[in-house]
Design a protein around this motif. Structure first.
Motif, PDB file in Angstrom:
ATOM      1  N   ASP A  60      98.320 -35.388 -24.174  1.00 50.77           N
ATOM      2  CA  ASP A  60      97.444 -34.589 -25.050  1.00 50.77           C
ATOM      3  C   ASP A  60      96.986 -35.387 -26.260  1.00 50.77           C
ATOM      4  O   ASP A  60      95.828 -35.300 -26.668  1.00 50.77           O
ATOM      5  CB  ASP A  60      98.161 -33.314 -25.507  1.00 50.77           C
ATOM      6  N   GLN A  61      97.896 -36.168 -26.846  1.00 51.26           N
ATOM      7  CA  GLN A  61      97.541 -36.992 -28.005  1.00 51.26           C
ATOM      8  C   GLN A  61      96.528 -38.052 -27.611  1.00 51.26           C
ATOM      9  O   GLN A  61      95.534 -38.263 -28.291  1.00 51.26           O
ATOM     10  CB  GLN A  61      98.783 -37.692 -28.591  1.00 51.26           C
ATOM     11  N   LEU A  62      96.808 -38.741 -26.511  1.00 54.02           N
ATOM     12  CA  LEU A  62      95.922 -39.804 -26.054  1.00 54.02           C
ATOM     13  C   LEU A  62      94.521 -39.261 -25.799  1.00 54.02           C
ATOM     14  O   LEU A  62      93.529 -39.835 -26.249  1.00 54.02           O
ATOM     15  CB  LEU A  62      96.490 -40.467 -24.802  1.00 54.02           C
ATOM     16  N   ALA A  63      94.426 -38.139 -25.110  1.00 56.04           N
ATOM     17  CA  ALA A  63      93.123 -37.535 -24.818  1.00 56.04           C
ATOM     18  C   ALA A  63      92.386 -37.156 -26.102  1.00 56.04           C
ATOM     19  O   ALA A  63      91.181 -37.395 -26.236  1.00 56.04           O
ATOM     20  CB  ALA A  63      93.297 -36.311 -23.921  1.00 56.04           C
TER      21      ALA A  63
ATOM     22  N   GLN B  88      96.897 -39.328 -39.545  1.00 51.04           N
ATOM     23  CA  GLN B  88      97.891 -39.045 -40.582  1.00 51.04           C
ATOM     24  C   GLN B  88      98.743 -37.838 -40.184  1.00 51.04           C
ATOM     25  O   GLN B  88      99.963 -37.856 -40.355  1.00 51.04           O
ATOM     26  CB  GLN B  88      97.186 -38.796 -41.923  1.00 51.04           C
ATOM     27  N   GLY B  89      98.113 -36.813 -39.622  1.00 56.36           N
ATOM     28  CA  GLY B  89      98.857 -35.634 -39.206  1.00 56.36           C
ATOM     29  C   GLY B  89      99.833 -35.909 -38.076  1.00 56.36           C
ATOM     30  O   GLY B  89     100.918 -35.330 -38.021  1.00 56.36           O
ATOM     31  N   CYS B  90      99.462 -36.808 -37.181  1.00 59.14           N
ATOM     32  CA  CYS B  90     100.318 -37.129 -36.029  1.00 59.14           C
ATOM     33  C   CYS B  90     101.376 -38.179 -36.336  1.00 59.14           C
ATOM     34  O   CYS B  90     102.500 -38.081 -35.849  1.00 59.14           O
ATOM     35  CB  CYS B  90      99.459 -37.638 -34.874  1.00 59.14           C
ATOM     36  N   PHE B  91     101.003 -39.196 -37.102  1.00 63.15           N
ATOM     37  CA  PHE B  91     101.860 -40.366 -37.262  1.00 63.15           C
ATOM     38  C   PHE B  91     102.212 -40.704 -38.704  1.00 63.15           C
ATOM     39  O   PHE B  91     102.922 -41.664 -38.945  1.00 63.15           O
ATOM     40  CB  PHE B  91     101.185 -41.615 -36.660  1.00 63.15           C
ATOM     41  N   GLY B  92     101.691 -39.959 -39.642  1.00 64.21           N
ATOM     42  CA  GLY B  92     101.866 -40.292 -41.055  1.00 64.21           C
ATOM     43  C   GLY B  92     103.309 -40.446 -41.494  1.00 64.21           C
ATOM     44  O   GLY B  92     103.601 -41.211 -42.404  1.00 64.21           O
ATOM     45  N   HIS B  93     104.212 -39.743 -40.840  1.00 64.95           N
ATOM     46  CA  HIS B  93     105.633 -39.841 -41.203  1.00 64.95           C
ATOM     47  C   HIS B  93     106.230 -41.198 -40.803  1.00 64.95           C
ATOM     48  O   HIS B  93     107.316 -41.544 -41.244  1.00 64.95           O
ATOM     49  CB  HIS B  93     106.416 -38.697 -40.549  1.00 64.95           C
TER      50      HIS B  93
ATOM     51  N   ALA C  53     107.226 -48.443 -32.754  1.00 65.15           N
ATOM     52  CA  ALA C  53     107.507 -47.976 -31.396  1.00 65.15           C
ATOM     53  C   ALA C  53     107.388 -46.454 -31.315  1.00 65.15           C
ATOM     54  O   ALA C  53     106.891 -45.912 -30.320  1.00 65.15           O
ATOM     55  CB  ALA C  53     108.892 -48.436 -30.958  1.00 65.15           C
ATOM     56  N   GLY C  54     107.800 -45.766 -32.367  1.00 64.94           N
ATOM     57  CA  GLY C  54     107.667 -44.310 -32.404  1.00 64.94           C
ATOM     58  C   GLY C  54     106.214 -43.880 -32.352  1.00 64.94           C
ATOM     59  O   GLY C  54     105.844 -42.944 -31.628  1.00 64.94           O
ATOM     60  N   MET C  55     105.348 -44.577 -33.106  1.00 59.85           N
ATOM     61  CA  MET C  55     103.922 -44.267 -33.067  1.00 59.85           C
ATOM     62  C   MET C  55     103.346 -44.560 -31.687  1.00 59.85           C
ATOM     63  O   MET C  55     102.572 -43.767 -31.152  1.00 59.85           O
ATOM     64  CB  MET C  55     103.173 -45.074 -34.135  1.00 59.85           C
ATOM     65  N   GLN C  56     103.746 -45.662 -31.089  1.00 57.47           N
ATOM     66  CA  GLN C  56     103.241 -46.025 -29.765  1.00 57.47           C
ATOM     67  C   GLN C  56     103.653 -44.988 -28.722  1.00 57.47           C
ATOM     68  O   GLN C  56     102.862 -44.654 -27.839  1.00 57.47           O
ATOM     69  CB  GLN C  56     103.731 -47.426 -29.377  1.00 57.47           C
TER      70      GLN C  56
END
Length: 133
Positions: free
Chosen positions: A100-103, A39-44, A90-93
């Motif tokens: 850093d996010q992936l890890a 939610q913090g990374c992609f919630g928007h 696509a933005g989330m992907q």
């Protein structure tokens, strides 16, 4: 729906807890850590993020289902993330592929998920309104 209208798209995930993790531990980590991280990374970018936790195998939706098995469920959660359009997806992907996010997400998944059993589907969303009466 015409070609000019925006089509909502959902990602449906089937998730299984890692061996040695109880349903309660899985639910707590998923809801209190992983979902908040997402939610913090992609919630928007989401319209909704719904985590459907599977009840114990003895509590099937239909008691007349002769195919209902007793024992361990094939999945512990069915998650539906709905995006307003393909651009938001696509933005989330793009964001999740940043090193850093992936890890961070892979490290967190290792704490509670059996990643080898994870299934994901992209689905066009069609919503039927309830019938009154």
């Amino acid at each position: 729906m015409t070609n000019t209208e925006s089509q909502k798209i959902s990602v449906v995930l089937f998730l299984k807890r890692k061996p040695g993790t109880t349903k309660e531990e899985f639910a707590a980590h998923y809801n209190e850590v992983h979902a908040k991280m997402a939610q913090g990374c992609f919630g928007h970018l989401y319209d909704s993020y719904t985590r459907n936790l599977v009840r114990s195998s003895g509590e099937h939706a239909s008691t007349s289902d002769t195919n209902a098995s007793v024992g361990d469920d094939p999945y512990d959660a069915i998650t539906v993330i709905t995006f307003r359009d393909r651009e938001a997806l696509a933005g989330m992907q793009r964001l999740v592929q940043e090193p850093d996010q992936l890890a961070a997400f892979l490290d967190d998944e290792d704490k509670f998920l059996d990643r080898s059993s994870k299934m994901a589907f992209m689905c066009d969303q069609y919503v039927s309104e309830p019938v009154s009466g």
